[in-house]
Design an enzyme around this catalytic site. Structure first.
Site, PDB file in Angstrom:
ATOM      1  N   ASP A  44       0.876  -1.249  -0.016  1.00  0.00           N
ATOM      2  CA  ASP A  44       0.056  -0.038  -0.064  1.00  0.00           C
ATOM      3  C   ASP A  44       0.873   1.263   0.049  1.00  0.00           C
ATOM      4  O   ASP A  44       1.431   1.523   0.992  1.00  0.00           O
ATOM      5  CB  ASP A  44      -0.943  -0.006   1.172  1.00  0.00           C
ATOM      6  CG  ASP A  44      -1.689   1.422   1.296  1.00  0.00           C
ATOM      7  OD1 ASP A  44      -2.749   1.176   0.720  1.00  0.00           O
ATOM      8  OD2 ASP A  44      -1.434   2.388   1.825  1.00  0.00           O
ATOM      9  N   TYR A  49       3.189   9.710  -0.602  1.00  0.00           N
ATOM     10  CA  TYR A  49       4.445   9.167   0.194  1.00  0.00           C
ATOM     11  C   TYR A  49       5.611   9.470  -0.254  1.00  0.00           C
ATOM     12  O   TYR A  49       6.814   9.034   0.192  1.00  0.00           O
ATOM     13  CB  TYR A  49       4.114   7.431   0.502  1.00  0.00           C
ATOM     14  CG  TYR A  49       2.847   7.282   1.013  1.00  0.00           C
ATOM     15  CD1 TYR A  49       1.996   8.038   1.852  1.00  0.00           C
ATOM     16  CD2 TYR A  49       2.317   6.084   1.296  1.00  0.00           C
ATOM     17  CE1 TYR A  49       0.825   7.991   2.418  1.00  0.00           C
ATOM     18  CE2 TYR A  49       0.984   5.583   1.926  1.00  0.00           C
ATOM     19  CZ  TYR A  49       0.442   6.581   2.380  1.00  0.00           C
ATOM     20  OH  TYR A  49      -0.662   6.153   2.773  1.00  0.00           O
ATOM     21  N   LYS A  74      -2.592   5.937  -4.512  1.00  0.00           N
ATOM     22  CA  LYS A  74      -3.762   6.642  -4.027  1.00  0.00           C
ATOM     23  C   LYS A  74      -3.525   8.012  -4.826  1.00  0.00           C
ATOM     24  O   LYS A  74      -2.523   8.464  -4.977  1.00  0.00           O
ATOM     25  CB  LYS A  74      -3.766   6.903  -2.579  1.00  0.00           C
ATOM     26  CG  LYS A  74      -4.012   5.762  -1.769  1.00  0.00           C
ATOM     27  CD  LYS A  74      -3.916   5.867  -0.366  1.00  0.00           C
ATOM     28  CE  LYS A  74      -3.561   4.789   0.501  1.00  0.00           C
ATOM     29  NZ  LYS A  74      -2.244   4.626   0.962  1.00  0.00           N
ATOM     30  N   HIS A 105      -7.657   9.584  -2.145  1.00  0.00           N
ATOM     31  CA  HIS A 105      -6.816   9.448  -0.896  1.00  0.00           C
ATOM     32  C   HIS A 105      -7.874  10.065   0.263  1.00  0.00           C
ATOM     33  O   HIS A 105      -7.938   9.537   1.263  1.00  0.00           O
ATOM     34  CB  HIS A 105      -5.469  10.212  -1.011  1.00  0.00           C
ATOM     35  CG  HIS A 105      -4.732   9.757   0.028  1.00  0.00           C
ATOM     36  ND1 HIS A 105      -3.104   9.584  -0.322  1.00  0.00           N
ATOM     37  CD2 HIS A 105      -4.699   9.349   1.047  1.00  0.00           C
ATOM     38  CE1 HIS A 105      -2.407   9.202   0.721  1.00  0.00           C
ATOM     39  NE2 HIS A 105      -3.456   8.966   1.750  1.00  0.00           N
TER      40      HIS A 105
END
Ligand code: NAD
Length: 275
Positions: A44, A49, A74, A105
């Site tokens: 994930d 990120y 996402k 998200h």
């Protein structure tokens, strides 16, 4: 308990995967290698990120058959009006030609764009760039809007969920609509003290498991998918060893009773996060 489950669209998803928030590109290469060896088949990540390239590199060097791995990414909030490009960029960083799951998200209701974004996710699914589409941090009112406007129900809602913040009403609502709940921060970001609580340690001792394993097992038995994060090899291995014991109804209730409605992350109603 099998290790994967069918989603509303007929595709299967592993019940447990590796979360990689707050891990660098270098760290995820190592962590994913350990995870794949330990049996993980779901990763994930998210464009925000800033480690999709590391995830891509890890998948490339580990040479896992593409069809055997489930990759989720996402759509970040500032890209809700730019879905096609954002998805292409994620795929390019991941060195993949499709995602197994793409999530919006956050709803960011103040932007008023999530329905339009959802229409673009539906197109991406039709074009084969994404196998399954879902949402994250959505409340029933947001999901109802999507369904009303497009007729397409998200297969997953990835939400903050852990013993201190159980979100029972939202989870029950999702279950009623056959939307799988996937818990983010399933370990309450390191436990926030619950791993030391006697109610939890006594269950852990009984099964010769760790408190973290008990919490992950509780999620699974409550029909919640989990994506615990760790970059420590021993913890990555520990966190997937949760399919060989079963909590009793009374033990599940003991964990249920730890709920404090204590959110650790932002509130979806007012979180904007455009950076
Ligand atoms: P988590 O609850 O998975 O906790 C991770 C932390 O718990 C680790 O950093 C480590 O300190 C500790 N830990 C891990 N394994 C342990 C073990 N066996 N024993 C003791 N401590 C242990 O928290 P998270 O990273 O916030 O959430 C998991 C994943 O969910 C993220 O990595 C990310 O992929 C996803 N996520 C999504 C959203 C979203 O808005 N959709 C938000 C946050 C996180």
């Amino acid at each position: 308990m099998t290790n994967s489950i069918k989603m509303l669209d007929g595709n299967s998803i592993p019940k447990l995967g590796l979360g990689v928030w707050q891990a660098s590109n270098e760290q995820v290469v190592e962590a994913i290698s350990t995870a794949l060896d330990a049996g993980y088949r779901l990763i994930d990540t998210a464009s925000v990120y800033a480690n999709e390239s590391g995830v891509g590199e890890a998948l490339r060097v580990n040479k896992v058959a593409r069809e055997d791995i489930f990759v989720t990414s996402k759509l970040w909030n500032s890209d809700q009006n730019n879905v096609q490009q954002a998805l292409e960029d994620s795929l390019s960083r991941l060195q993949l030609d499709y995602l197994d799951c793409y999530l919006i998200h956050w709803p960011v209701p103040s932007l008023g764009q999530y329905s339009k974004a959802w229409e673009e996710l539906i197109k991406a699914q039709q074009n084969g760039l994404v196998k399954s589409i879902g949402v994250s941090n959505f409340l029933p009112e947001h999901i109802e809007t999507l369904i009303q406007q497009t007729g397409v129900t998200p297969v997953i809602n990835q939400i903050e969920k852990h013993p201190l913040f159980q979100q029972k009403t939202l989870s029950d609502w999702c279950a009623k609509h056959n939307i799988l709940v996937q818990a983010w921060s399933p370990l309450a970001q390191g436990g926030q003290g619950i791993f030391e609580q006697q109610q939890v340690t006594s269950i852990a001792n009984k099964y010769q498991k760790s408190p973290a394993q008990v919490v992950l097992r509780w999620h699974l038995q409550r029909n919640t998918l989990v994506i615990p994060k760790s970059i420590t090899a021993s913890r990555i291995i520990e966190n997937i060893q949760v399919f060989d014991f079963e909590l009793t109804a009374a033990e599940l209730k003991t964990i249920d009773d730890l709920n404090k409605d204590q959110r650790l992350g932002p509130d979806p109603l007012d979180f904007v996060g455009l950076d």
